[in-house]
Scaffold this active site. Structure first.
Site, PDB file in Angstrom:
ATOM      1  N   LYS A  52     -50.243  63.942 -22.217  1.00 46.06           N
ATOM      2  CA  LYS A  52     -49.608  65.225 -21.696  1.00 46.06           C
ATOM      3  C   LYS A  52     -48.239  64.667 -20.866  1.00 46.06           C
ATOM      4  CE  LYS A  52     -52.713  64.660 -17.826  1.00 46.06           C
ATOM      5  NZ  LYS A  52     -53.911  65.431 -17.185  1.00 46.06           N
ATOM      6  N   ARG A 150     -61.261  74.302 -10.641  1.00 49.61           N
ATOM      7  CA  ARG A 150     -59.979  74.338 -11.172  1.00 49.61           C
ATOM      8  C   ARG A 150     -59.861  75.134 -12.473  1.00 49.61           C
ATOM      9  NH1 ARG A 150     -56.789  68.495 -12.143  1.00 49.61           N
ATOM     10  NH2 ARG A 150     -57.851  69.204 -14.100  1.00 49.61           N
ATOM     11  N   TYR A 278     -26.382  60.526   3.978  1.00 49.95           N
ATOM     12  CA  TYR A 278     -26.538  61.798   4.685  1.00 49.95           C
ATOM     13  C   TYR A 278     -27.342  61.716   5.952  1.00 49.95           C
ATOM     14  CZ  TYR A 278     -25.314  64.176   0.294  1.00 49.95           C
ATOM     15  OH  TYR A 278     -24.438  64.895  -0.659  1.00 49.95           O
ATOM     16  N   MET A 326     -29.577  62.836  -4.255  1.00 56.78           N
ATOM     17  CA  MET A 326     -29.978  63.336  -5.640  1.00 56.78           C
ATOM     18  C   MET A 326     -29.826  62.393  -6.818  1.00 56.78           C
ATOM     19  SD  MET A 326     -28.853  67.096  -7.567  1.00 56.78           S
ATOM     20  CE  MET A 326     -29.256  68.078  -6.164  1.00 56.78           C
TER      21      MET A 326
HETATM   22  C1  LIG Z   1     -54.911  64.268 -17.249  1.00 52.95           C
HETATM   23  C2  LIG Z   1     -56.428  64.705 -17.752  1.00 52.95           C
HETATM   24  C3  LIG Z   1     -56.955  63.522 -18.380  1.00 52.95           C
HETATM   25  C4  LIG Z   1     -56.643  61.898 -18.309  1.00 52.95           C
HETATM   26  O1  LIG Z   1     -56.888  61.792 -16.849  1.00 52.95           O
HETATM   27  P1  LIG Z   1     -56.428  60.200 -16.611  1.00 52.95           P
HETATM   28  O2  LIG Z   1     -57.217  59.828 -15.552  1.00 52.95           O
HETATM   29  O3  LIG Z   1     -54.811  60.078 -16.418  1.00 52.95           O
HETATM   30  O4  LIG Z   1     -56.857  59.356 -17.641  1.00 52.95           O
HETATM   31  C5  LIG Z   1     -58.195  63.840 -18.734  1.00 52.95           C
HETATM   32  N1  LIG Z   1     -58.839  65.303 -18.812  1.00 52.95           N
HETATM   33  C6  LIG Z   1     -58.172  66.331 -18.272  1.00 52.95           C
HETATM   34  C7  LIG Z   1     -58.798  67.601 -18.078  1.00 52.95           C
HETATM   35  C8  LIG Z   1     -56.978  65.738 -17.589  1.00 52.95           C
HETATM   36  O5  LIG Z   1     -56.317  66.912 -17.091  1.00 52.95           O
END
Ligand SMILES: *Cc1c(COP(=O)(O)O)cnc(C)c1O
Length: 403
Positions: A52, A150, A278, A326
């Site tokens: 992801k 969640r 800044y 930035m």
């Molecule tokens: C991101 C995620 C993972 C992977 O988690 P890591 O700790 O990065 O290995 C696994 N399952 C779900 C549902 C996630 O959101």
């Protein structure tokens, strides 16, 4: 002439030269391969490479191909769009997408054998509807909340969800391939929430079975639990952070995979008492040299790291001074001779004394994941191949199946 045409007319060499002049994120695929093998060799079941967020910022397809060539047999992503992008890159391994709004278009997933997680009756109805219209069977994983409040189904709704899934399965609309959960505190192996979460997961699986479902894949563990909690591994482990060298449980040595470098744009001599950047939050204490790097918070350099962060130039650690802008930041290089064009290492594996991703995370008061996924799109990625150049890495292994 249109702007696009003007751009086209520009000599490729110039475009290329400008592209190459900027900051670079080098992704060490050999390290990702080695990290994948650490997990694949340790677990009894299947390994899902979680890619992801563009493979945790390293490039989803490259991480996926590397992981699949080194023992992973599944891929995991959040959205269907991410999964479809992997299919477009000719990846044929099984993929699970676990976070989609109820009105997401399920059709491309069903078409290309992408499994989707189902966390509620509304999501199930949407999947059944799409499958019915297509005359196909959708592959789903029922998602149970195991203590995060969640994205999984709350315990109070789980049985109803399982019953509805069982009806949909009997109707041929879905196949319940798996049951998934996720642990809230796995990076703290001694936290009692881990046992509570695992028990909740086992209860969820038992309920699914009690209503007649036969999920082949029970999966709960991500990186930390996979490394520290063998009882949580079940049939498949979903590992993301670990592949890119991050171990939130701090128990296992994994290989760092990323090096971020940037060219020094300019260097100036300044006297004591010179305010920098800044808000003039920093004023030089003595005569010194200030070097400018073309990286800022739009590129993922945390603004909150100001006052603590360092980079490495010519083998020496130098402080980032003043506010991070930035697009740029200023480094106090002292009396070290530094010329424009010198290369600064923002983070790397640490072999040459450069800061690590973990140091940046602590400077910014965050976790390594936040740093690696935050590197902006205009930073050029270089993939350092895991196999000798010219050897294809897009072979797809056979799926390890469990009966
Ligand atoms: C991101 C995620 C993972 C992977 O988690 P890591 O700790 O990065 O290995 C696994 N399952 C779900 C549902 C996630 O959101």
């Amino acid at each position: 002439m249109s702007a696009a045409a003007l751009l086209d007319a520009e000599p490729t060499t110039s475009t290329e030269r400008n592209r190459r002049a900027g900051p670079v994120l080098a992704v060490d695929l050999t390290a990702i391969a080695a990290n994948t093998r650490v997990f694949a060799e340790r677990i009894p079941g299947a390994l899902m490479a979680v890619v992801k967020a563009d493979g945790f910022g390293s490039g989803a397809t490259a991480v996926a191909q590397t992981a699949l060539a080194n023992g992973a047999t599944w891929l995991g992503v959040t959205s269907i769009a991410e999964a479809v992008a992997l299919r477009s890159d000719s990846i044929t391994a099984p993929i699970l997408s676990w976070l989609n709004p109820v009105d997401a278009d399920i059709a491309p997933a069903v078409h290309t054998w992408i499994d989707v997680a189902v966390p509620s009756a509304e999501h199930l109805a949407a999947v059944v509807d799409a499958a019915t219209r297509m005359g196909r069977t959708a592959r789903i994983h029922l998602h149970a909340d195991c203590g995060l409040a969640r994205d999984g189904a709350p315990a109070s709704q789980w049985r109803r969800l399982c019953e509805a899934a069982s009806r949909a399965e009997r109707g041929g609309h879905v196949l319940v391939v798996g049951v998934m959960g996720h642990l809230a505190c796995a990076d703290q192996p001694d936290d009692p929430a881990n046992l509570v979460g695992r028990r909740a997961f086992e209860q969820a699986v038992a309920t699914a079975r009690a209503v007649g479902l036969r999920p082949q894949l029970r999966h709960l563990a991500a990186t930390s639990a996979t490394l520290t909690n063998p009882a949580s591994r079940f049939d498949l482990c979903r590992v993301g952070a670990g592949l890119v060298g991050i171990d939130p449980s701090n128990t296992t040595s994994l290989r760092p995979t990323l090096t971020l470098t940037a060219p020094v744009v300019s260097v100036r001599d300044v006297p004591a008492g010179t305010p920098v950047g800044y808000g003039h939050t920093y004023v030089t204490a003595g005569r010194t040299q200030l070097a400018l790097l073309p990286l800022g918070y739009a590129d993922g350099i945390p603004r909150l790291s100001a006052g603590r962060a360092e980079v490495s130039i010519g083998g020496a650690r130098c402080r980032v001074v003043g506010r991070v802008s930035m697009d740029q930041l200023v480094v106090d290089v002292g009396s070290t001779p530094v010329r424009p064009g010198a290369v600064a290492t923002v983070f790397g594996p640490g072999h040459r004394g450069e800061p690590s991703v973990a140091e940046w995370a602590s400077w910014a008061g965050t976790i390594e994941h936040d740093i690696v996924t935050g590197i902006g799109a205009r930073v050029r990625r270089i993939l350092q191949p895991a196999t000798p150049i010219g050897v294809a890495v897009d072979r797809v292994p056979t799926v390890r199946s469990r009966s």
